[in-house]
Design a protein around this motif. Structure first.
Motif, PDB file in Angstrom:
ATOM      1  N   ASN A 170       0.767  -1.379   0.050  1.00  0.00           N
ATOM      2  CA  ASN A 170       0.140  -0.107  -0.127  1.00  0.00           C
ATOM      3  C   ASN A 170       0.851   1.280   0.000  1.00  0.00           C
ATOM      4  N   ASP A 216      -1.634  -8.739   2.042  1.00  0.00           N
ATOM      5  CA  ASP A 216      -0.657  -7.267   2.306  1.00  0.00           C
ATOM      6  C   ASP A 216       0.759  -7.911   2.207  1.00  0.00           C
ATOM      7  N   THR A 228      -1.762  -2.732   6.077  1.00  0.00           N
ATOM      8  CA  THR A 228      -2.749  -2.072   5.721  1.00  0.00           C
ATOM      9  C   THR A 228      -3.477  -1.828   7.054  1.00  0.00           C
ATOM     10  N   TYR A 234      -0.747 -11.289   5.678  1.00  0.00           N
ATOM     11  CA  TYR A 234       0.286 -10.453   5.697  1.00  0.00           C
ATOM     12  C   TYR A 234       1.538 -11.073   5.558  1.00  0.00           C
TER      13      TYR A 234
END
Ligand code: BGC
Length: 361
Positions: free
Chosen positions: A101, A123, A128, A136
Motif C-alpha cells: 500500500n 498485504d 494496511t 500479511y
C-alpha cells in the motif's frame, strides 16, 4: 558467512514450510477452487530500488516456478493509479491481489473492494491498518529497526564517539513499516538518550520515503545542529545515501556513521567506501515465495495456517514474518553469495578494489 545467510533462508523456509492447510473458509467468496491468477501492485520505483530490482524479479521467479498466471504492476507513488490498477486487475479476473500500500486509506479501499468481488487479498511487505487482507507477509520489522539502532551504536563506539549527537531520518509517516522500524531503533537508542550517553539531534519523517527530499531535510538538520551530527539513523539505503551526499558536501562522509536498509547496490557500495555503517538485508526471495504460496493456496480454496498473527486493532491477521540480517563491510559478500545483487553490479569501477579488500572474490 554464507552459512549466516543460509540460516536466514532456512528460517524463512521453515516459516513458510510450516504452513498447514486448515480447510476452506466458507465465509470467503474466494474459497472455491479457481485457476490462480495473481495480481501484484508495487508502490513505486524511487523510494527503494528493491521493488523493481528484487521484488518484481523474485515474485516472477516464484509465479513461474509454480506455473501460475500473474500481472505485476507499479503504481509509481500515485494513489489514483493504485486504485485504477486494482480495478483493472479485479475486472481482469485475478483470483488473488497482493498489494504494497501507499497508505492505509487507499490500501483499505482496494482490499475491501477486492474482498467484495471474491478476490483473495494479501498485504505484501506493508500492513494496511484497519484493512481486510487475509494474510500479511513481511519481515519482523521491529527487529529491522533494532538492528539499525544496534548497528549505529556499534559504529559510533568504533569511531570512539563521546556523547554523540544522533539525528533521525525516519521513513514515510503513512507506512506502518516506518513506525515499526522506529519502534525498533528507539528501543536501542532511547535508553542511551535518557542516560545522557547519546544526545538526541533533529528528527524528521521523510514523506513517501522521497530520497531527493531527504537530502534537503538532512541539510536542514545539519544546519540546525550547527554542523554537529555524529550519527545518522536513516531508515533505508535511499535515505542514507541522501544524508551521505550532504555529508560529502561538508567533508564529513566516513566520519559520521549512517545506517540503512535493503542491501541495495548503492547502499552496499556506500558501505564498502566506508561512508555507510551498515544496512539490513531482507531476503526478498523468501518473502516473494511465501506470498506466492499463500496466493496460490487461496485460489485453490485452501486456507493455510501460518502459525503466527499480527494485531491490527482488534483483528489478528495471519502473518508470515521473516528474519532480517544486519550487514557490515565484512558481510557484504553474503548478500552477493545469496544472489540478491551480483558482484558485477556492486564491484564496478572504483569499487573493484574495495570489493577485493572486503573479500568479495
Ligand atoms: C519497506 C522497505 C523500503 C521502504 C521504501 C518499506 O515499507 O519495508 O524495504 O525501503 O518501504 O520503499
Amino acid at each position: 558467512m554464507r552459512k549466516g545467510i543460509l540460516t536466514i533462508a532456512a528460517v524463512g523456509l521453515l516459516t513458510t514450510g510450516g504452513l498447514t492447510a486448515c480447510g476452506d473458509d466458507s465465509g470467503d467468496k474466494a474459497a472455491s477452487a479457481k485457476t490462480p491468477k495473481i495480481g501484484v501492485i508495487l508502490p513505486d520505483s524511487k523510494s527503494s530500488a528493491r521493488w523493481e530490482t528484487a521484488d518484481r524479479r523474485f515474485l516472477e521467479e516464484a509465479f513461474k516456478a509454480a506455473g501460475v498466471k500473474y500481472d505485476i504492476q507499479n503504481a509509481q507513488n500515485d494513489k489514483t493509479a493504485f486504485q485504477t490498477i486494482a480495478d483493472q486487475m479485479i475486472t481482469g479476473g485475478v483470483t488473488a491481489l497482493m498489494i504494497v500500500n501507499l497508505d492505509s486509506g487507499t490500501g483499505k479501499a482496494v482490499l475491501d473492494k477486492a474482498k467484495s468481488q471474491g478476490v483473495a487479498t494479501i498485504d505484501y511487505d506493508r500492513l494496511t491498518l484497519g484493512g481486510s487482507a487475509q494474510y500479511y507477509v513481511s519481515f519482523d520489522n521491529e527487529t529491522v529497526g533494532k538492528l539499525q539502532g544496534e548497528g549505529l551504536s556499534k559504529c559510533l563506539t568504533e569511531k570512539g564517539a563521546k556523547n554523540p549527537v544522533v539525528s533521525y531520518l525516519n521513513g514515510s509517516p503513512t507506512d506502518n513499516n516506518a513506525t515499526l522500524f522506529k519502534a525498533g531503533y528507539d528501543s536501542v537508542l532511547k535508553p542511551k538518550f535518557d542516560a545522557n550517553e547519546y544526545v538526541k539531534g533533529p528528527e524528521d519523517a521523510v514523506p513517501a520515503w522521497d530520497n531527493a527530499q531527504a537530502a534537503t531535510i538532512f541539510e536542514q538538520q545539519l544546519t540546525k545542529a550547527n554542523g554537529k551530527i555524529d550519527g545518522v539513523l536513516a531508515a533505508n539505503d535511499g535515505l542514507g545515501n541522501a544524508a551521505i551526499s550532504i555529508l560529502k558536501k561538508n567533508k564529513l562522509n566516513g566520519k559520521v556513521p549512517v545506517t540503512g536498509q535493503d542491501a541495495s547496490t548503492e547502499g552496499l557500495q556506500n558501505i564498502l567506501a566506508g561512508d555507510q555503517c551498515m544496512t539490513v538485508y531482507k531476503a526478498v526471495r523468501e518473502e516473494a515465495k511465501a506470498a506466492s504460496d499463500l496466493a496460490i493456496a487461496l485460489a485453490k480454496g485452501e486456507k493455510k495456517d501460518t502459525g503466527q498473527t499480527v494485531k491490527d486493532g482488534d483483528r489478528d491477521v495471519p502473518s508470515v514474518l521473516l528474519t532480517p540480517k544486519a550487514i557490515y563491510k565484512d558481510s557484504v559478500k553474503d548478500v552477493i553469495a545469496d544472489g540478491y545483487v551480483t558482484k558485477e553490479e556492486v564491484c564496478t569501477g572504483a569499487y573493484a578494489k574495495l570489493c577485493a579488500d572486503a573479500g568479495i572474490s
